[in-house]
Scaffold this active site. Structure first.
Site: not given
Length: 525
Positions: A183, A181, A86
């Site tokens: 994660e 993202h 990001c």
């Protein structure tokens, strides 16, 4: 120790994203040690850290702002694999000669990216293959700006209609950037993508396992403590329980625990703690029964912040009294965990905002000259639980819901009285018992009862009852930063309500709290 489990390590630079700790937890889950440091970490510190790879995390800033954060030059000079996520991708692109622009169409939430290029990072990883053979990934986006021109050496790896450069790659240097993202769990292949970077591209070995962590912690404690005595404040919570089990395994009778019973614990909790550690495990535990002292100090105090401070100060005083009775204690053990370390560092920058004071803020008196032993300070909460199981602690203890340091003191609204604490203990016990019976305990992240200092009319048999009101609270959350009220079955709520009102004479009405966080906090005080 036959191997250094910190040798293969990943550095995560934090640019202010709410997801940064989640990246670290995922890397640890993969089996590799990592640390989070602020984006302005010095070049010397980065070089000394000697990472196998570096992850530039996200952040809320725009690279166009004059004082927006930048990655230190050492990130590029080290010539180790680099992964920008990001904002991390955007600052990486701009610092290396690319261009970033604001986007007319911001992307927040689910998106599908088409994998249009080849690179090691995404090779063989996809969620879909369309009729034209284009690979697709379901991901989570959260960005306004976007990379519009890549630095030299990069090619487009993935794109969306509104973000043509959704991922970029330079395999020669092992530099990668993604606008999404990986994660978060919403990105279905996120863990595979992070695994590919950490294990395959950075070449890290998966040494960070529960059994290795226990062995390493035991060796570290023995080296630090030697033959000296160690004191631990045992609360019965997960962190202090795991510290007690770990230290007992490492140094045996050199450990003495002090369990302060403040009269604000859950039903039978004091007896359970003593049974588990003193009787079953053979740990030396001193039980300080200080209910009268705590309740005496709290009499007439209604302000939540003041209650927390009184409980904290009294705990320290009682602990100090017990500690001074012991001879030759050199070390004080604490259940500090990694998020505490990160938050403490954040507070030093002045960016942290205190919503509620922690019950132990201020620490122990300065004249208690102990050296600290903090065997969990590198671990996240989920890792602490795994270590607890590895050490043989019961599952129900290790995965017990969180309980605030001030105990029932902040679950009794307003003034704390013994009568209120006794009623609340019984009601809370019924709620938890029924959650377990309905198989809902582990589906909720935290559940408890709150005592409200108001009375309500009820009818019992032919008689009228004017008694106290309690509220049930149950939430579901991943990180406790945000939480949704748990949609418990009506049958469960009905059973709990009926039992509380019928079995506890001092309570006439039960309510259910349907507030989420934000705007409400999880605890009422």
């Amino acid at each position: 120790m036959s191997q250094d489990i910190h040798a293969h390590r990943i550095l995560i630079l934090d640019f202010g994203s709410q997801y940064t700790q989640l990246i670290a937890r995922r890397v640890r889950e993969i089996g590799v040690y990592c640390e989070i440091h602020p984006f302005d970490m010095s070049n010397e510190a980065i070089i000394a850290f000697a990472p196998r790879g570096i992850i530039l995390a996200g952040g809320p800033e725009s690279v166009h702002e004059a004082d927006s954060p930048r990655a230190p030059q050492a990130v590029f000079d080290l010539k180790v694999p680099l992964f920008g996520i990001c904002y991390g991708m955007q600052t990486m692109a701009e610092q290396m000669g690319g261009k970033v622009q604001g986007s007319d169409l911001r992307e927040f939430g689910y998106a599908r990216v088409d994998v249009v290029g080849k690179a090691r990072l995404l090779d063989g990883i996809e969620d879909h293959v369309d009729d034209d053979g284009v690979l697709g990934l379901d991901v989570w986006m959260s960005h306004g700006d976007k990379v519009t021109e890549m630095p030299a050496g990069f090619h487009i790896l993935a794109s969306t209609p509104s973000c043509p450069i959704a991922a970029m790659a330079d395999d020669a240097r092992a530099y990668y950037g993604v606008q999404f993202h990986p994660e978060v769990t919403h990105t279905k292949q996120g863990l595979r993508i992070l695994s590919r970077f950490v294990l395959d591209i950075c070449g890290c070995a998966a040494l960070w396992t529960p059994s290795n962590i226990v062995d390493d912690a035991i060796a570290t404690v023995r080296a630090q403590v030697g033959s000296s005595k160690v004191l631990l404040g045992l609360s019965g919570g997960v962190d202090s329980s795991v510290v007690a089990a770990l230290l007992h395994k490492a140094i045996g009778d050199q450990l003495t625990c002090v369990f302060v019973d403040n009269g604000l614990l859950r039903l039978h909790e004091g007896d359970q703690v003593m049974a588990m550690f003193a009787e079953n495990m053979g740990v030396k535990v001193i039980r300080a029964n200080a209910e009268d002292k705590f309740l005496g100090r709290l009499a007439g105090v209604a302000d939540p912040e003041e209650k927390r401070k009184i409980i904290g100060r009294t705990f320290i005083e009682v602990f100090d009294e017990e500690a001074t009775k012991l001879q030759d204690v050199k070390f004080l053990a604490q259940g500090t965990i990694y998020p505490d370390v990160i938050e403490s560092a954040g507070a030093k920058t002045g960016k942290a905002h205190v919503i509620k004071s922690h019950h132990n803020v201020g620490g122990l008196p300065e004249d208690m000259q102990f050296e600290l032993v903090e065997p969990l300070r590198e671990l996240f909460k989920d890792e602490v639980r795994k270590i607890g199981l590895e050490l043989g602690l019961p599952y129900d203890m290790v995965y017990r819901h969180p309980f605030p340091g001030p105990g029932l003191g902040v679950r009794i609204l307003g003034e704390v009285k013994k009568e209120y604490a006794d009623l609340l203990r019984q009601a809370d016990h019924i709620f938890i018992e029924e959650l377990r019976a309905f198989d809902w305990y582990h589906k909720t992240s935290q559940a408890f009862v709150v005592f409200q200092p108001v009375k309500s009319v009820g009818v019992v048999g032919d008689g009228r009852r004017y008694a106290w009101v309690v509220a049930l609270r149950a939430v579901e959350t991943i990180d406790f930063m945000t939480a949704r009220w748990a949609h418990l079955p009506y049958e469960l709520l009905e059973k709990v309500s009926n039992r509380i009102i019928n079995e506890i004479a001092g309570i006439s009405r039960v309510t259910y709290d349907v507030s989420s966080k934000p705007p409400a906090t999880i605890e009422w005080e």
